[in-house]
Write an enzyme that holds these catalytic residues in place. Structure first.
Site, PDB file in Angstrom:
ATOM      1  N   ASP A 243       0.847  -1.192   0.000  1.00  0.00           N
ATOM      2  CA  ASP A 243       0.000   0.000   0.000  1.00  0.00           C
ATOM      3  C   ASP A 243       0.882   1.240   0.000  1.00  0.00           C
ATOM      4  O   ASP A 243       1.972   1.236   0.578  1.00  0.00           O
ATOM      5  CB  ASP A 243      -0.903   0.013   1.238  1.00  0.00           C
ATOM      6  CG  ASP A 243      -1.991  -1.040   1.183  1.00  0.00           C
ATOM      7  OD1 ASP A 243      -2.499  -1.313   0.079  1.00  0.00           O
ATOM      8  OD2 ASP A 243      -2.343  -1.571   2.245  1.00  0.00           O
TER       9      ASP A 243
ATOM     10  N   ASP B  98      -7.002  -1.369  -4.769  1.00  0.00           N
ATOM     11  CA  ASP B  98      -8.103  -1.023  -3.870  1.00  0.00           C
ATOM     12  C   ASP B  98      -8.998   0.055  -4.476  1.00  0.00           C
ATOM     13  O   ASP B  98     -10.220   0.018  -4.320  1.00  0.00           O
ATOM     14  CB  ASP B  98      -7.554  -0.542  -2.525  1.00  0.00           C
ATOM     15  CG  ASP B  98      -6.727  -1.592  -1.816  1.00  0.00           C
ATOM     16  OD1 ASP B  98      -6.969  -2.797  -2.030  1.00  0.00           O
ATOM     17  OD2 ASP B  98      -5.826  -1.202  -1.052  1.00  0.00           O
TER      18      ASP B  98
END
Length: 176
Positions: A136, A154
């Site tokens: 991330d 995402d």
């Protein structure tokens, strides 16, 4: 033999043909490529936990998530890696089957939503298999409040889910 007038009227009465399975799979593949390229960039250029301020409410960072959304199950012993891997693969298989079954009749907004979800799911599956965690790098915050860091996969999954809800709401409003 049909004359030009008959051919034109026959073409005008056929339902419009949309995009086929190959198009939607290509779109999902493009999401995967963009997601993986961004993750490779951040893995190569950032050290774990490093943050670079971009805006007063947004930083680039490098963090790892062993769980799912919002680090759900991230502290478990490791079984979650394979659970979420299997879940992502199953989702991609089901989405592929739905798009294949609908073929060129698939409604564009619905098919786009599924392609985005599939691309995002596979992007995160690749991370879980290759690294044991999801990479991330996007971090939004306001003062002391932080939204959990996330990635392009995402974003694709979220946009796809929003499109699915929108598609269903618009479909329900259509007169039968």
């Amino acid at each position: 033999m049909l004359d030009a007038g008959h051919q034109l009227s026959a073409a005008a009465t056929r339902p419009p043909q949309g995009r086929g399975l190959a198009f939607w799979l290509s779109l999902a593949a493009a999401v995967i490529v963009l997601d993986q390229a961004a993750k490779l960039y951040f893995n190569a250029r950032f050290s774990f936990g490093q943050r670079v301020n971009v805006l007063p409410v947004f930083d680039f960072t490098l963090v790892y998530n062993r769980g799912a959304a919002f680090s759900f199950l991230a502290t478990e012993a490791g079984w979650q890696r394979w659970f979420f891997t299997a879940l992502g693969i199953a989702a991609a298989a089901v989405i592929t089957a739905i798009l294949a079954r609908q073929g060129r009749r698939a409604q564009p907004r619905f098919a786009l939503a599924l392609a985005l979800i599939m691309g995002g799911a596979v992007g995160n599956v690749i991370d879980r298999v290759a690294y044991g965690h999801v990479v991330d790098f996007l971090l939004f915050y306001w003062k002391d409040w932080y939204y959990p860091a996330f990635n392009l996969a995402d974003v694709a999954i979220t946009c796809g889910a929003v499109l699915l809800v929108l598609d269903e709401m618009l479909r329900m409003r259509k007169p039968r």
